[in-house]
Design a protein around this motif. Structure first.
Motif, PDB file in Angstrom:
ATOM      1  N   TYR A  49       0.788  -1.177   0.034  1.00 51.67           N
ATOM      2  CA  TYR A  49      -0.085  -0.038   0.077  1.00 51.67           C
ATOM      3  C   TYR A  49       0.957   1.137  -0.129  1.00 51.67           C
ATOM      4  N   GLN A  52       2.424   1.720  -3.434  1.00 48.73           N
ATOM      5  CA  GLN A  52       1.544   2.155  -4.355  1.00 48.73           C
ATOM      6  C   GLN A  52       1.199   3.629  -4.106  1.00 48.73           C
ATOM      7  N   THR A  53       0.829   4.052  -2.969  1.00 52.95           N
ATOM      8  CA  THR A  53       0.728   5.299  -2.521  1.00 52.95           C
ATOM      9  C   THR A  53       1.661   6.324  -2.902  1.00 52.95           C
ATOM     10  N   TYR A  54       3.098   6.171  -2.639  1.00 60.98           N
ATOM     11  CA  TYR A  54       4.275   6.697  -3.289  1.00 60.98           C
ATOM     12  C   TYR A  54       4.346   6.868  -4.745  1.00 60.98           C
TER      13      TYR A  54
END
Length: 74
Positions: A49, A52-54
């Protein structure tokens, strides 16, 4: 048309239905982030997570830079 994609998390299997076009992309991303043949724990899920957020964060920064360049040209 849709395709079912599954992943084991904490000893349980979770399946999701996604569109065929997206399924190929999702499977390649999941293979990068998870153990698709075995179990995944909460730490693995959190790490995926955050990765992916980065990626979204850096993409948004690039988009903002492009928009600023376009606005300056007008």
């Amino acid at each position: 048309m849709s395709k079912k994609i599954g992943l084991h998390i904490g000893g349980r299997r979770f399946d999701v239905d996604v569109e065929d076009e997206f399924a190929t992309f999702l499977q390649s991303q999941m293979q990068r982030d998870f153990n698709c043949d075995g179990n995944n724990d909460a730490k693995t899920m959190l790490q995926a997570y955050v990765r992916q957020t980065y990626e979204i964060f850096t993409q948004n920064k690039k988009i903002d830079e492009i928009v600023k360049k376009i606005d300056k040209e007008d």
